[in-house]
Design an enzyme around this catalytic site. Structure first.
Site, PDB file in Angstrom:
ATOM      1  N   TYR A 102       0.830  -1.215   0.000  1.00  0.00           N
ATOM      2  CA  TYR A 102       0.000   0.000   0.000  1.00  0.00           C
ATOM      3  C   TYR A 102       0.863   1.263   0.000  1.00  0.00           C
ATOM      4  O   TYR A 102       0.453   2.297  -0.516  1.00  0.00           O
ATOM      5  CB  TYR A 102      -0.887   0.044   1.248  1.00  0.00           C
ATOM      6  CG  TYR A 102      -2.199  -0.683   1.140  1.00  0.00           C
ATOM      7  CD1 TYR A 102      -2.246  -2.050   0.939  1.00  0.00           C
ATOM      8  CD2 TYR A 102      -3.413   0.007   1.271  1.00  0.00           C
ATOM      9  CE1 TYR A 102      -3.457  -2.721   0.869  1.00  0.00           C
ATOM     10  CE2 TYR A 102      -4.619  -0.654   1.196  1.00  0.00           C
ATOM     11  CZ  TYR A 102      -4.631  -2.019   0.995  1.00  0.00           C
ATOM     12  OH  TYR A 102      -5.836  -2.675   0.934  1.00  0.00           O
TER      13      TYR A 102
ATOM     14  N   LYS B 142       2.882 -15.392   3.303  1.00  0.00           N
ATOM     15  CA  LYS B 142       3.129 -16.234   2.119  1.00  0.00           C
ATOM     16  C   LYS B 142       4.632 -16.517   2.101  1.00  0.00           C
ATOM     17  O   LYS B 142       5.361 -16.147   1.170  1.00  0.00           O
ATOM     18  CB  LYS B 142       2.633 -15.488   0.866  1.00  0.00           C
ATOM     19  CG  LYS B 142       2.675 -16.294  -0.425  1.00  0.00           C
ATOM     20  CD  LYS B 142       1.666 -17.405  -0.493  1.00  0.00           C
ATOM     21  CE  LYS B 142       1.875 -18.219  -1.777  1.00  0.00           C
ATOM     22  NZ  LYS B 142       1.040 -19.453  -1.804  1.00  0.00           N
TER      23      LYS B 142
ATOM     24  N   ASP C  73      -2.998 -18.495   1.500  1.00  0.00           N
ATOM     25  CA  ASP C  73      -3.948 -19.187   0.618  1.00  0.00           C
ATOM     26  C   ASP C  73      -4.730 -20.256   1.392  1.00  0.00           C
ATOM     27  O   ASP C  73      -5.954 -20.340   1.290  1.00  0.00           O
ATOM     28  CB  ASP C  73      -3.259 -19.761  -0.634  1.00  0.00           C
ATOM     29  CG  ASP C  73      -1.981 -20.515  -0.335  1.00  0.00           C
ATOM     30  OD1 ASP C  73      -1.531 -20.529   0.835  1.00  0.00           O
ATOM     31  OD2 ASP C  73      -1.408 -21.103  -1.269  1.00  0.00           O
TER      32      ASP C  73
ATOM     33  N   ASP D 145      -6.481  -6.859   4.390  1.00  0.00           N
ATOM     34  CA  ASP D 145      -7.595  -6.246   3.664  1.00  0.00           C
ATOM     35  C   ASP D 145      -8.480  -7.336   3.071  1.00  0.00           C
ATOM     36  O   ASP D 145      -9.711  -7.320   3.220  1.00  0.00           O
ATOM     37  CB  ASP D 145      -7.042  -5.337   2.552  1.00  0.00           C
ATOM     38  CG  ASP D 145      -8.159  -4.701   1.739  1.00  0.00           C
ATOM     39  OD1 ASP D 145      -9.093  -4.172   2.347  1.00  0.00           O
ATOM     40  OD2 ASP D 145      -8.084  -4.746   0.494  1.00  0.00           O
TER      41      ASP D 145
ATOM     42  N   ASP E 140     -12.488  -8.924   4.528  1.00  0.00           N
ATOM     43  CA  ASP E 140     -13.720  -8.940   3.727  1.00  0.00           C
ATOM     44  C   ASP E 140     -14.257 -10.361   3.662  1.00  0.00           C
ATOM     45  O   ASP E 140     -15.468 -10.584   3.746  1.00  0.00           O
ATOM     46  CB  ASP E 140     -13.467  -8.431   2.294  1.00  0.00           C
ATOM     47  CG  ASP E 140     -13.788  -6.949   2.123  1.00  0.00           C
ATOM     48  OD1 ASP E 140     -13.564  -6.188   3.081  1.00  0.00           O
ATOM     49  OD2 ASP E 140     -14.251  -6.558   1.025  1.00  0.00           O
TER      50      ASP E 140
END
Ligand code: IPM
Ligand code: MG
Length: 360
Positions: free
Chosen positions: A141, A186, A219, A243, A247
């Site tokens: 970001y 990750k 994942d 983020d 959601d």
């Protein structure tokens, strides 16, 4: 207590839900005998239209000086031209950086009334009580970004210090809960993730030996969140993964419109906002769910101003409304009420509980 609270309505449904938050703050002030000075300022697309800047200097200065900030939402199709030089979202990102709020807390706990309504099987939702701790002022970001002859890039960079300080926040929260942190990355592919994994493990060993940490790849975590969500408690992760996962986790709560967030870690009381976006498709229709913003007001009272009794009262009022089947259409479908009716219901419960307290 005296407190200065800045309200940033923003775009789309932002002004509608921010108005609900404002009314709840006014009601809490009246019932608990506080003096809140509430001022509104422009941010996002509305600020681009009025000032040519998604975070005008007046807005930034007011937020820096405030005890806490409540934000509605930013963004919308009007400002979404991919070639635009300024975007509404830049206002929010610059504000997070300016306030130094590096830790974003996003609780996800399905209300019992929601369990039947949620798209997942009810037995998966029982016992779900998550607290996401999302790093908020680093990673892709905020890295260098740009275009060259061949394409585009967004640099993802983390310093050890940035990881350590958000780990400390997660550990303090875990200590008040189950004592367990799941750190998500990750690390099988990304160098920043390997730094995260090593730094979190070391920091916890050095400073928070009473806390246990497990590490998950993002994942598979995306899958586990839907298949066995009650297995997790505090979930610590970097900005972009946080983020996306929050959601996803909103599905567990029945509607993204219910979920609040607190962004803390700066010098002052922090920034509070619902996790949903500006929902331009329903703006002005009276369908926006005010509960995510009202729940963010509760977090503001608790984390920003240290008013835990007031925060409990606001959360209890939302709970009562949901239990009574009172809420907007995203939650109750054709039985849903309007934004203002749902807000009025919360205010009525709050006022009623104040009368009970006064009588006791
Ligand atoms: C959020 C939002 C923001 C983010 C956008 C509006 C920039 O999606 O708060 O989750 O990506 O952080
Ligand atoms: Mg988001």
């Amino acid at each position: 207590m005296d407190a200065v609270i800045v309200i940033l309505p923003g775009d789309g449904i932002g002004p509608e839900v921010a108005a609900a938050g404002r009314q709840v703050l006014e009601s809490v002030a009246e019932q608990f005998g506080h003096c809140f000075t509430l001022t509104e300022h422009a941010i996002g697309g509305a600020a681009i239209d009025a000032f040519g800047d998604p975070l005008p200097s007046g807005t930034e200065a007011a937020c820096r000086a405030a005890d806490a900030v409540l934000l509605g939402a930013v963004g919308g199709p009007k400002w979404s031209d991919p070639n635009a030089k300024v975007r509404p979202e830049q206002g929010l990102l610059r504000l997070r950086a300016a306030l130094g709020v590096f830790a974003n807390l996003r609780p996800v706990k399905p209300h019992p009334q929601m369990i039947e309504a949620a798209p997942l099987k009810a037995d998966r939702l029982v016992g779900v009580d998550l607290m996401f701790v999302r790093e908020l002022t680093g990673g892709s970001y905020f890295g260098r970004k740009g275009r060259d002859d061949e394409g585009a890039f967004d640099e993802c960079r983390y310093s050890q210090h940035e990881i350590e300080r958000v780990t400390d926040v997660a550990a303090r929260i875990a200590r008040q809960r189950s004592g367990k942190i799941t750190q998500v990355d990750k690390a099988n592919v990304l160098e920043t993730s390997r730094l995260w994994r090593g730094t979190v493990a070391q920091r916890v060993a050095d400073r928070h030996a009473d806390i246990t940490v497990e590490h998950q790849l993002v994942d598979s975590m995306a899958m586990h969140l839907l298949t066995q969500p009650s297995r997790f408690d505090v979930i610590l992760t970097e900005n972009l993964f946080g983020d996306i996962l929050t959601d996803e986790a909103a599905v567990l709560a029945g509607s993204i419109g219910l979920l609040p967030s607190a962004s803390v870690g700066g010098e002052r009381g922090g920034l509070y906002e619902p996790i949903h976006g500006s929902a331009p498709d329903i703006a002005g229709s009276g369908k926006a769910n005010p509960y995510g913003t009202i729940a963010s007001v509760a977090m503001l009272l608790r984390h920003g101003l240290g008013l835990s009794e007031e925060a409990d009262a606001v959360e209890w009022a939302i709970d009562q409304c949901l239990s009574a089947g009172v809420g907007t259409p995203d939650v109750f479908g054709s039985k849903g009420v309007s934004t203002t009716q749902a807000t009025a219901a919360v205010l009525a419960v709050l006022a009623g509980s104040a009368r009970q307290r006064a009588a006791a």
